[in-house]
Scaffold this motif. Structure first.
Motif, PDB file in Angstrom:
ATOM      1  N   SER A   1     -12.020  23.863   3.565  1.00  0.00           N
ATOM      2  CA  SER A   1     -11.661  23.817   4.872  1.00  0.00           C
ATOM      3  C   SER A   1     -10.464  22.711   5.626  1.00  0.00           C
ATOM      4  O   SER A   1      -9.806  23.455   6.412  1.00  0.00           O
ATOM      5  CB  SER A   1     -13.252  23.305   5.552  1.00  0.00           C
TER       6      SER A   1
ATOM      7  N   ARG B   1     -12.578  33.410  13.592  1.00  0.00           N
ATOM      8  CA  ARG B   1     -12.063  32.713  14.534  1.00  0.00           C
ATOM      9  C   ARG B   1     -10.660  33.120  14.767  1.00  0.00           C
ATOM     10  O   ARG B   1      -9.950  33.426  15.949  1.00  0.00           O
ATOM     11  CB  ARG B   1     -11.833  31.020  14.369  1.00  0.00           C
ATOM     12  N   VAL B   2      -9.755  33.244  13.784  1.00  0.00           N
ATOM     13  CA  VAL B   2      -8.446  33.901  14.016  1.00  0.00           C
ATOM     14  C   VAL B   2      -8.098  35.217  13.780  1.00  0.00           C
ATOM     15  O   VAL B   2      -7.018  35.734  13.863  1.00  0.00           O
ATOM     16  CB  VAL B   2      -7.432  32.840  12.914  1.00  0.00           C
TER      17      VAL B   2
ATOM     18  N   ILE C   1      -6.931  24.802   4.489  1.00  0.00           N
ATOM     19  CA  ILE C   1      -6.961  25.963   5.160  1.00  0.00           C
ATOM     20  C   ILE C   1      -6.665  25.659   6.790  1.00  0.00           C
ATOM     21  O   ILE C   1      -5.791  26.061   7.299  1.00  0.00           O
ATOM     22  CB  ILE C   1      -8.116  26.883   5.058  1.00  0.00           C
ATOM     23  N   GLY C   2      -7.597  24.678   7.286  1.00  0.00           N
ATOM     24  CA  GLY C   2      -7.318  24.352   8.803  1.00  0.00           C
ATOM     25  C   GLY C   2      -6.069  23.687   8.905  1.00  0.00           C
ATOM     26  O   GLY C   2      -5.519  23.920  10.034  1.00  0.00           O
TER      27      GLY C   2
ATOM     28  N   VAL D   1     -12.747  30.986   3.923  1.00  0.00           N
ATOM     29  CA  VAL D   1     -11.776  31.939   4.412  1.00  0.00           C
ATOM     30  C   VAL D   1     -12.582  32.778   5.537  1.00  0.00           C
ATOM     31  O   VAL D   1     -12.223  33.107   6.780  1.00  0.00           O
ATOM     32  CB  VAL D   1     -11.122  32.794   3.344  1.00  0.00           C
TER      33      VAL D   1
ATOM     34  N   GLU E   1     -15.191  32.176   7.188  1.00  0.00           N
ATOM     35  CA  GLU E   1     -15.358  31.181   8.551  1.00  0.00           C
ATOM     36  C   GLU E   1     -14.198  31.289   9.617  1.00  0.00           C
ATOM     37  O   GLU E   1     -14.256  31.307  10.700  1.00  0.00           O
ATOM     38  CB  GLU E   1     -15.815  29.826   8.057  1.00  0.00           C
ATOM     39  N   TYR E   2     -13.019  30.895   8.839  1.00  0.00           N
ATOM     40  CA  TYR E   2     -11.677  31.004   9.716  1.00  0.00           C
ATOM     41  C   TYR E   2     -11.307  32.296  10.282  1.00  0.00           C
ATOM     42  O   TYR E   2     -10.967  32.459  11.234  1.00  0.00           O
ATOM     43  CB  TYR E   2     -10.519  30.227   8.824  1.00  0.00           C
ATOM     44  N   GLU E   3     -11.386  33.284   9.468  1.00  0.00           N
ATOM     45  CA  GLU E   3     -11.064  34.535   9.879  1.00  0.00           C
ATOM     46  C   GLU E   3     -12.014  35.181  10.952  1.00  0.00           C
ATOM     47  O   GLU E   3     -11.590  35.844  11.831  1.00  0.00           O
ATOM     48  CB  GLU E   3     -11.348  35.898   8.397  1.00  0.00           C
TER      49      GLU E   3
ATOM     50  N   LEU F   1      -3.405  26.436   9.026  1.00  0.00           N
ATOM     51  CA  LEU F   1      -3.262  27.029  10.350  1.00  0.00           C
ATOM     52  C   LEU F   1      -2.772  26.175  11.525  1.00  0.00           C
ATOM     53  O   LEU F   1      -2.117  26.938  12.317  1.00  0.00           O
ATOM     54  CB  LEU F   1      -4.831  27.605  10.882  1.00  0.00           C
ATOM     55  N   GLN F   2      -3.044  24.894  11.533  1.00  0.00           N
ATOM     56  CA  GLN F   2      -2.697  23.979  12.811  1.00  0.00           C
ATOM     57  C   GLN F   2      -1.323  23.864  12.611  1.00  0.00           C
ATOM     58  O   GLN F   2      -0.556  23.959  13.441  1.00  0.00           O
ATOM     59  CB  GLN F   2      -3.350  22.751  12.710  1.00  0.00           C
TER      60      GLN F   2
ATOM     61  N   ARG G   1     -14.470  18.276  15.914  1.00  0.00           N
ATOM     62  CA  ARG G   1     -13.714  18.178  14.734  1.00  0.00           C
ATOM     63  C   ARG G   1     -13.364  16.353  14.564  1.00  0.00           C
ATOM     64  O   ARG G   1     -13.518  16.041  13.473  1.00  0.00           O
ATOM     65  CB  ARG G   1     -12.343  18.753  14.525  1.00  0.00           C
TER      66      ARG G   1
END
Length: 379
Positions: free
Chosen positions: A263, A235-236, A266-267, A229, A231-233, A270-271, A196
Motif C-alpha cells: 500500500s 479510486r484511480v 503503490i500509494g 491494487v 483497492e487503488y483501482e 501514485l502520489q 492518512r
C-alpha cells in the motif's frame, strides 16, 4: 534521590571488617558486612551489590567457593570481586582467584589508597548504571505516553473525520450546485488526507515504541498485491497499475504488515509518479531463499532527496503535495527490517523510479538497529 550503592565485605575476622568499613566510608555508599559465605549469599539475595570484597581464608566456605557460587547465579554473576588474603604471595592462588571471577587480587597488608582507588572505579560504574536505568525508564514512560496520545488522537479524530468525509461525499454527489459540489470534493480530499496522516502517526508510534511484533504465517505475495491494487483501482480507475510475477511468491511473513508495504509503495508511486503514467509491480520469486518486490513508476526523485528518502518526515514533495507526513517509506523500511530484509531505491530520468524490497522466505531475527538503507543507482 539516588539510591545508595552497596559494597559487600566478607571476612571471618570482625576487626578486618571494621577496618575496611572505615576505609570505604562514603556518603553514597552502604557497606554490607558478612562474616561467612552463607551470610554473604543471604545478603546478595536481598541487595544489588556494586562490588564484593572477599577474604580468601574463611572456615567452612572459603572466598574461592563463594565466588564460584556467585558466578553460578544469574543475579550475582556480574558482580565484580576483589580478593583479599593475608597469606604469602602465591602465583597459583592468584590465578585461582582470577579463574573464580575476580577482577583483582590483593595481599595484606595492602595500601588503603590503592584499594580505595579501585573501589571508586566500581562505584562510578554503578552510579552510571543507575543513571542509565533512570534515563531508560524516563524514555519508556515518554514512549508509552506518546503511544497513548497517538491512540487517543486516532480514536477521537476518526469519528468526526468520518462524518466530515460522509457529508463531503454527499455534497459532491447529490448537490446540483457545481460550486458546492466542488467544495464537497475538496473537503473529502482533505479529510482523506487527514485520515492518512493519523494512520501514519499511529504506525510511527507503534514502531518506535517497539509495540509492533511479527506474526509470521504462510503469505502469498501475489494475493496481497492483487488486493491492494484492487483497492487503488477503485479510486484511480483500472488500466494504470500492472502486476507481474516470476516464480514462487509464497513466504512466511506478517501478511498485515506486508500489505502495508504494498500500500505504501503503490500509494507513493501514485502520489509522486508522473501524472497518468503506468505503475509496475514486479514480484520475483525465482530465488530459493528470498523474494524481491519492485514497484516502478515514471518520474525522477531529485538527487538531493534520494539519500534521505527512507528517513521519517521526508518525502520528494511538500506535505501539502504528498498528502501525508512523509512516513510511508520509513514505515516500509522498518517493516522490511523486521522481516530480516532490506529496501532500496533507484531513480533516473530515463528509467524512472524503482523501489526494491528484498525479503527472506522466512523472517530472520533483527539484531540491533539498522540505519535506513542507502539508495542505489543504475550503472
Amino acid at each position: 534521590m539516588t539510591q545508595p550503592i552497596h559494597v559487600l565485605i566478607v571476612d571471618d575476622i570482625r576487626n578486618n571488617i571494621t577496618a575496611l568499613e572505615a576505609s570505604l566510608a562514603r556518603p553514597d555508599v552502604s557497606v554490607l558486612k558478612a562474616e561467612s559465605g552463607p551470610a554473604a549469599l543471604e545478603l546478595l539475595l536481598k541487595h544489588e551489590v556494586a562490588l564484593a570484597i572477599l577474604d580468601v581464608n574463611m572456615p567452612g566456605m572459603d572466598g574461592f567457593e563463594l565466588a564460584e557460587l556467585m558466578r553460578g547465579s544469574p543475579r550475582t554473576a556480574r558482580v565484580p570481586i576483589i580478593f583479599l588474603t593475608a597469606t604469602a604471595q602465591d602465583t597459583g592462588r592468584t590465578f585461582r582467584g582470577y579463574e573464580a571471577g575476580a577482577v583483582d587480587f590483593l595481599y595484606k597488608p595492602f595500601d588503603s589508597r590503592i584499594l580505595n582507588s579501585k573501589v571508586d572505579v566500581f562505584i562510578q560504574i554503578e552510579r552510571q548504571k543507575q543513571q542509565l536505568a533512570a534515563q531508560l525508564s524516563t524514555v519508556q514512560q515518554l514512549l508509552d505516553a506518546n503511544e497513548m496520545l497517538m491512540a487517543v488522537l486516532g480514536h477521537d479524530l476518526r469519528t468526526p473525520l468520518s462524518a466530515v468525509i460522509a457529508s463531503a461525499e454527499y455534497l459532491s454527489r447529490f448537490v446540483q450546485d457545481e460550486n458546492v459540489a466542488n467544495i464537497g470534493t475538496r473537503i473529502k480530499s482533505s479529510g482523506m488526507r487527514m485520515v492518512r496522516m493519523v494512520d501514519q502517526l499511529l504506525n510511527l508510534a507503534r514502531l518506535r515504541g517497539g509495540r509492533v511484533t511479527l506474526q509470521p504465517r504462510p503469505v502469498e505475495l501475489m494475493t496481497l498485491a492483487r488486493n491492494i491494487v484492487d483497492e487503488y483501482e477503485a479510486r484511480v480507475g483500472k488500466g494504470r497499475i500492472f502486476i507481474f510475477r516470476d516464480g514462487d511468491t509464497l513466504l512466511q511473513g506478517d501478511g498485515d504488515l506486508l500489505s502495508q508495504v504494498f500500500s505504501n509503495l503503490i500509494g507513493n508511486a501514485l502520489q509522486h509518479g508522473r501524472d497518468g503514467s503506468a505503475i509496475q509491480v514486479r514480484l520475483d520469486g525465482s530465488a530459493a531463499d528470498e523474494l524481491v518486490i519492485c514497484v516502478q513508476n515514471a518520474g525522477e526523485i531529485p538527487a538531493d532527496v534520494l539519500p534521505t528518502i527512507f528517513a521519517p518526515f521526508r518525502s520528494g514533495r511538500s506535505q501539502q503535495e504528498s498528502g501525508g507526513l512523509g512516513l510511508g517509506l520509513y514505515i516500509t523500511h522498518e517493516i522490511a527490517l523486521m522481516h530480516g530484509g532490506s529496501v532500496k531505491a533507484r531513480s533516473t530520468n530515463d528509467a524512472g523510479t524503482t523501489f526494491e524490497v528484498t525479503l527472506p522466505r522466512a523472517p530472520r531475527p533483527r539484531v540491533g538497529r539498522t540505519e535506513p538503507a542507502q539508495p542505489f543507482r543504475l550503472s
